[in-house]
Design an enzyme around this catalytic site. Structure first.
Site: not given
Ligand code: NCD
Length: 360
Positions: A88-89, A117, A138, A171
């Site tokens: 999703r993100t 490397k 991320r 997040h």
């Molecule tokens: C969440 C995350 O990555 O922290 N997912 C997301 O980005 N919607 C929640 C999760 O992974 O449980």
């Protein structure tokens, strides 16, 4: 676009500053530049971003509006650097870039990058800043996005960094879409002020809960319940932040106890990817699942949320209840990320003006 010049100190000095101070360094001339922590946002910014997201989705309904949006950042490029799984993100940022005409590239696997490397992740990200105008990242390490924001602010070619999930810590963009969803859900009921929000599941390692609890301290008289077994309860750094802001909260050990009182129930999955030896899988989580019978006990106006992905903590049959808003959250996430990118590139005023001009 110029950038923050306030970070002229070593990483160790910077990292040791109180989070509020660090957050201020991520603004430039009063405007958001890097998005790293939930603590960077105040109520005015949250409401501004939500309003912008709503205006953008209205503009995007027509082809002419979409053409306007797609012209806004057609001269810019984004790097999506995702070193943890994401559906999703990643896709909602990708779609948000497309809506603004921002061309996106991705690195999702360090096995295909020069990190094999022996290049450090810091050097990899600095390389991205030579080719791209924003880095959306991320990473499994809690302070890594912060470090990159600090690092890039001190280079000749700084670019904004957006934290799309940092370790177990934060997040912030998920929390922005959660606040946007709450604002929309409570539109007819005086907004978020005075509401009771229940967080349930793995609150110790669930970064979305940590960021959202912090964002909600910007609203008045919000009451919070943290529902989890002791082993997965919310950590002291968050409860201390709530206490500093005078937020009332309680730790609770069964979801059933607070279902009737909740205005929103925010469910999360077990974050067992952080286990050392599968220890959390041995816990009995029965009292922390949303049972279909709770639908009868919930207020007719309350909502059930989830950042997704889910496992068995909400059975699929609950999805058809109009109070289940987790699929709406996904869609809201895309619009809030468009609003955040537009704000990062100082386009917020232009978009509001466009809306006013075409809807007089
Ligand atoms: C969440 C995350 O990555 O922290 N997912 C997301 O980005 N919607 C929640 C999760 O992974 O449980």
């Amino acid at each position: 676009m110029d950038s923050p010049k306030t970070l002229k100190m070593s990483w160790e000095e910077f990292h040791a500053l109180p989070v509020e101070e660090k957050g201020k360094c991520f603004f430039h001339r009063g405007k958001l530049y890097h998005t790293i922590f939930a603590q960077q946002f105040d109520r005015e910014q949250l409401e501004g971003l939500s309003e912008l997201a709503t205006r953008i989705r209205q503009i995007a309904k027509s082809r002419a509006g979409m053409d306007f949006l797609q012209g806004l950042l057609s001269h810019k490029r984004a790097m999506l650097y995702f070193q943890q799984p994401s559906t999703r993100t990643f896709l909602s940022f990708y779609a948000a870039c497309q809506i603004l005409g921002l061309k996106a590239a991705e690195v999702r696997n360090t096995q295909t990058s020069s990190e094999v490397k022996g290049e450090t992740p810091e050097d990899s990200v600095r390389t991205f800043s030579s080719f791209f105008d924003v880095i959306i990242m991320r990473h499994p390490e809690a302070g890594f996005a912060e470090k990159i924001a600090w690092l890039l602010s001190n280079t000749e070619r700084p670019v904004p960094v957006i934290n799309a999930g940092s370790g177990k810590d934060q997040h912030p963009t998920q929390a922005l879409l959660d606040v946007y969803t709450l604002i929309r859900s409570f539109e007819e009921r005086d907004g978020i002020d005075g509401k009771t929000i229940v967080f349930c599941g793995d609150l110790k390692r669930g970064r979305t809960v940590r960021s959202l609890a912090l964002l909600l301290t910007n609203f008045n008289d919000v009451r919070m319940y943290f529902v989890a077994p002791e082993e997965l309860q919310i950590e002291a750094d968050i409860t201390e932040a709530l206490e500093r802001k005078g937020v009332k909260y309680d730790k609770v050990y069964s979801l059933s106890e607070v279902v009737a009182e909740a205005d929103a129930i925010y469910m999360t999955r077990l974050q067992d990817e952080w286990d050392v030896a599968g220890e959390s899988r041995k816990l009995d989580l029965g009292k922390y699942n949303f049972l279909p019978e709770y639908l009868q006990r919930m207020k007719p106006t309350s909502v059930i949320m989830h950042p997704l992905p889910r496992r068995n903590e909400i059975p699929v049959e609950v999805d058809k209840d109009p109070r289940a808003v987790y699929w709406r959250q996904v869609r809201n996430g895309m619009w809030v990320r468009v609003a955040l990118l537009a704000t990062t590139f100082r386009l917020d005023e232009l978009i509001f003006q466009h809306y006013e001009y075409h809807n007089r």
